[in-house]
Design an enzyme around this catalytic site. Structure first.
Site, mmCIF file in Angstrom:
data_model
loop_
_atom_site.group_PDB
_atom_site.id
_atom_site.type_symbol
_atom_site.label_atom_id
_atom_site.label_comp_id
_atom_site.label_asym_id
_atom_site.label_seq_id
_atom_site.Cartn_x
_atom_site.Cartn_y
_atom_site.Cartn_z
ATOM 1 N N HIS A 103 57.290 83.892 53.066
ATOM 2 C CA HIS A 103 56.006 83.420 52.581
ATOM 3 C C HIS A 103 55.110 82.930 53.718
ATOM 4 C CE1 HIS A 103 58.484 82.242 48.777
ATOM 5 N NE2 HIS A 103 58.168 83.513 48.757
ATOM 6 N N LYS A 106 55.065 74.051 59.359
ATOM 7 C CA LYS A 106 56.109 73.464 58.521
ATOM 8 C C LYS A 106 57.178 72.804 59.379
ATOM 9 C CE LYS A 106 55.651 76.928 54.837
ATOM 10 N NZ LYS A 106 56.330 77.998 54.056
ATOM 11 N N HIS A 156 57.818 82.534 56.525
ATOM 12 C CA HIS A 156 59.019 81.704 56.459
ATOM 13 C C HIS A 156 59.813 82.004 55.188
ATOM 14 C CE1 HIS A 156 60.989 77.955 54.923
ATOM 15 N NE2 HIS A 156 61.558 78.080 56.112
ATOM 16 N N TYR A 160 60.507 69.991 53.079
ATOM 17 C CA TYR A 160 59.676 70.361 54.220
ATOM 18 C C TYR A 160 58.298 69.716 54.144
ATOM 19 C CZ TYR A 160 57.924 73.973 50.963
ATOM 20 O OH TYR A 160 57.402 74.644 49.882
ATOM 21 N N ASP A 215 58.658 87.918 45.168
ATOM 22 C CA ASP A 215 59.304 88.283 46.427
ATOM 23 C C ASP A 215 59.869 89.694 46.375
ATOM 24 O OD1 ASP A 215 58.631 85.841 47.473
ATOM 25 O OD2 ASP A 215 60.592 84.938 47.167
#
Length: 198
Positions: free
Chosen positions: A72, A82, A129, A142, A181
């Site tokens: 993503h 992040k 990521h 995160y 995804d």
């Protein structure tokens, strides 16, 4: 043993990975009969090693074994830096360089993050990521420096051969993917607007 004083103690080890800007961060852990203590984030020390990043939000997810989330990213101007870690369980965490002009464009870093090793991974803006859950469950947390913006959210297939992530080494069965995804485009077809700055 817990520290009696915090003066002149460095609580984090910062390691530069093979891709510029991506860092592995390992906190000092103080253990005694009561349990353990660590500093998960210290702004002053973070800025000394990485620079100023204005984190605005903390996110947390729980996933079961075999879940694969990613890859993503968000387009500029809502790209996200992040700082990721796992509180419980274990994952293989992956960051892919999407910065045009980068010597590492299309290359990836993978790091095991777990509640046991307590590592963190800093991923700057301009990266895709994702992570794959290798333990029975994983609590993943995160920090981000930009808000979630659905209109700018994009993804890339985790199994894109052009990236070459070694799924077989940690995914013995078909991973559990979201519909989004599973439909993600390949790197060659993905929309991106990141530029590499030396």
């Amino acid at each position: 043993m817990f520290p009696e004083t915090k003066e002149h103690i460095h609580y984090m080890k910062y390691t530069q990975t093979a891709i510029p800007g991506v860092r592995i961060i390992e906190p000092a852990v103080f253990i005694d009969a009561r349990g353990y203590f660590l500093e998960a984030y210290k702004e002053e020390e973070f800025e000394q090693h990485i620079g100023a990043v204005h984190f605005i939000q903390d996110n947390e997810s729980r996933s079961v074994r075999g879940v694969l989330r990613g890859l993503h990213y968000q387009l500029e101007p809502y790209s996200q830096a992040k700082l990721v870690r796992v509180i419980l369980g274990s994952v293989i965490d992956v960051a892919v360089d999407l910065r045009r002009g980068s010597p590492a464009f299309g290359k990836y870093i993978s790091v095991e993050l777990s509640g046991d090793n307590r590592r963190q991974l800093y991923i700057p803006r301009g990266f895709a990521h994702g992570f794959y859950v290798t333990g029975e469950t994983a609590v993943f947390t995160y920090k981000v420096d930009s808000p979630y913006m659905p209109s700018h959210e994009r993804s890339i297939r985790f199994d894109d051969p052009a990236i070459g992530i070694d799924l077989k080494s940690f995914a013995p069965s078909v991973p559990l993917l979201s519909d989004k995804d599973a439909r993600a485009p390949l790197l060659a077809d993905a929309e991106m607007n990141f530029e590499y700055v030396k």
